[in-house]
Motif scaffolding. Structure first.
Motif, PDB file in Angstrom:
ATOM      1  N   GLY A 158     -18.804  23.778  15.633  1.00 58.66           N
ATOM      2  CA  GLY A 158     -19.506  24.868  16.291  1.00 58.66           C
ATOM      3  C   GLY A 158     -20.457  25.523  15.318  1.00 58.66           C
ATOM      4  O   GLY A 158     -20.038  26.024  14.269  1.00 58.66           O
ATOM      5  N   VAL A 212     -17.258  27.311  19.368  1.00 63.41           N
ATOM      6  CA  VAL A 212     -18.356  27.081  20.305  1.00 63.41           C
ATOM      7  C   VAL A 212     -18.381  28.201  21.343  1.00 63.41           C
ATOM      8  O   VAL A 212     -17.343  28.588  21.883  1.00 63.41           O
ATOM      9  CB  VAL A 212     -18.198  25.715  20.998  1.00 63.41           C
ATOM     10  N   GLU A 228     -21.781  23.247  20.191  1.00 64.34           N
ATOM     11  CA  GLU A 228     -21.247  22.077  19.496  1.00 64.34           C
ATOM     12  C   GLU A 228     -22.390  21.302  18.868  1.00 64.34           C
ATOM     13  O   GLU A 228     -23.315  20.877  19.547  1.00 64.34           O
ATOM     14  CB  GLU A 228     -20.476  21.178  20.463  1.00 64.34           C
TER      15      GLU A 228
END
Length: 389
Positions: free
Chosen positions: A105, A165, A188
């Motif tokens: 992330g 994320v 992501e």
């Protein structure tokens, strides 16, 4: 999961055929140190005594318990006199895991340090940072109001930018003497380990570069080979230069795209010898092949190169490889740090032990600093000549 690493720029990549062992870790503290095993398996009052005396007697500022604990662990491991048996702090352990997974992330920007110490961002196209308005060359000055200072490592800065994320991160950049704030929602971010192209000077030769042996590498490599075949490639150059390693399973899978049968041999103290072989099939076992290597080709990269060389599948071209042939276990500790402990040695299919000596290319070709500055690649040129014979 087995891993293979060397030390590489800014991120701790260590070991070869590292196997992650998911065992309970123990974060030492003054209380716990007092009950550490001694020579006979009992408590170690000497270490507890030294800890307390130093803490009570030291004239200056006493380091934190965490700093002293980490130092005690490093001191203990140094007694093993093995450069690859060592302690890895939480930030490096986390970054290592993220890079091997091939995704994390983040904001979608490369972070680099300029010669004057400034931290500069290069946003990836159509990624969160670029969509938020961050531009190439913006200087990162703060993350979540924490100033970015010259003494901060790139690892530490990267960890500030990464996170779950969908979560926001507030950054401040400097652009043309102005400070600009941005709130960026992490997404992501996938980092490919394989890049490929047809060579313009030889459109039937496919060029494939692998930067790390991560979880997605096998699938990426097969996709690359299939794409190059569809575009007319009839031979391949595999570039493993400056590839510091990665996952053992990935290395075996990659080697299996080019060779069949035995890939490497591992010898352990506890279970003796065992072998790793390529799986059925292979996307490029029929294509003429040469492999580019240099002093930065290490660990898993040497597994692949060694298997290709020993099996007579293709010539190695370039410079002597790094020479890392020991096996480590990664033992996670409770605070997110980890121990890397050497447990075995590995050998090529021809039973060569490469530690400290590496692999010698079939065709030795140097690439000088002047070549790099001028954009010349004599190793690639020589590889192409080899395929065109």
């Amino acid at each position: 999961m087995r891993l293979s690493f060397r030390r590489a720029a800014g991120i701790l990549f260590i070991g070869i055929l590292i196997e992650i062992a998911f065992v309970a870790g123990l974060l030492l503290s003054p209380t716990l140190i007092g009950s550490m095993p001694g020579a006979g398996g009992g408590p170690s009052p000497l270490l507890s005594e030294a800890w307390s005396l130093a803490e009570d007697s030291f004239y200056g500022e006493v380091p934190s318990a965490t700093v002293r604990t980490y130092s005690a662990i490093r001191g203990m491991l140094s007694a093993y006199a093995d450069p690859y048996t060592l302690f890895v702090e939480p930030p490096q352990t986390q970054l290592q895991s993220q890079q091997l997974s091939g995704k994390f992330g983040g904001i979608g920007a490369n972070v680099r340090r300029e010669t004057d110490g400034r931290i500069v961002l290069s946003p990836f196209p159509d990624r969160p940072a670029a969509r938020a308005g961050v531009q190439e060359g913006d200087v990162l000055v703060a993350v979540e109001q924490q100033p970015i200072t010259p003494d901060m490592t790139l690892d530490a800065i990267s960890l500030l930018l990464r996170g779950e994320v969908g979560t926001p991160v507030n950054i401040e950049v400097e652009r043309a003497a102005r400070r600009l704030p941005f709130t960026i929602t992490r997404a992501e971010i996938s980092v490919p380990s394989v890049t490929w192209r047809l060579l313009t000077e030889a459109p039937t030769v496919g060029y494939v570069a692998i930067s790390i042996f991560a979880q997605p590498t096998k699938a990426e490599l097969i996709a690359a080979i299939n794409d190059l075949r569809a575009k007319g490639a009839t031979s391949l150059i595999l570039d493993l230069r400056d590839n510091g390693g990665g996952l053992l399973d990935s290395a075996v899978d990659v080697a299996g795209q080019f060779v069949d049968g035995l890939v490497l041999i591992e010898r352990r103290r506890d279970i003796g010898e065992r072998t790793f072989s390529a799986g059925a099939g292979g996307a490029a076992r029929d294509l003429p092949l040469v492999v580019l290597v240099n002093g930065g080709s290490a660990s898993a990269a040497e597994i692949v190169a060694g298997a290709i060389q020993d099996r007579g599948r293709g010539k190695l071209i370039g410079e002597q490889t790094f020479g890392k042939g020991s096996v480590q276990h990664i033992l996670p500790l409770s605070d997110g740090s980890s121990l890397h402990v050497t447990v075995a040695q590995w050998y090529t299919p021809g039973r060569r032990q490469i530690t400290g000596q590496g692999l010698t290319p079939d065709v030795v070709v140097a690439r000088t600093p002047d070549d790099l500055v001028a954009g010349r690649d004599p190793q690639l040129v020589r590889a192409l000549e080899e395929l065109m014979k």
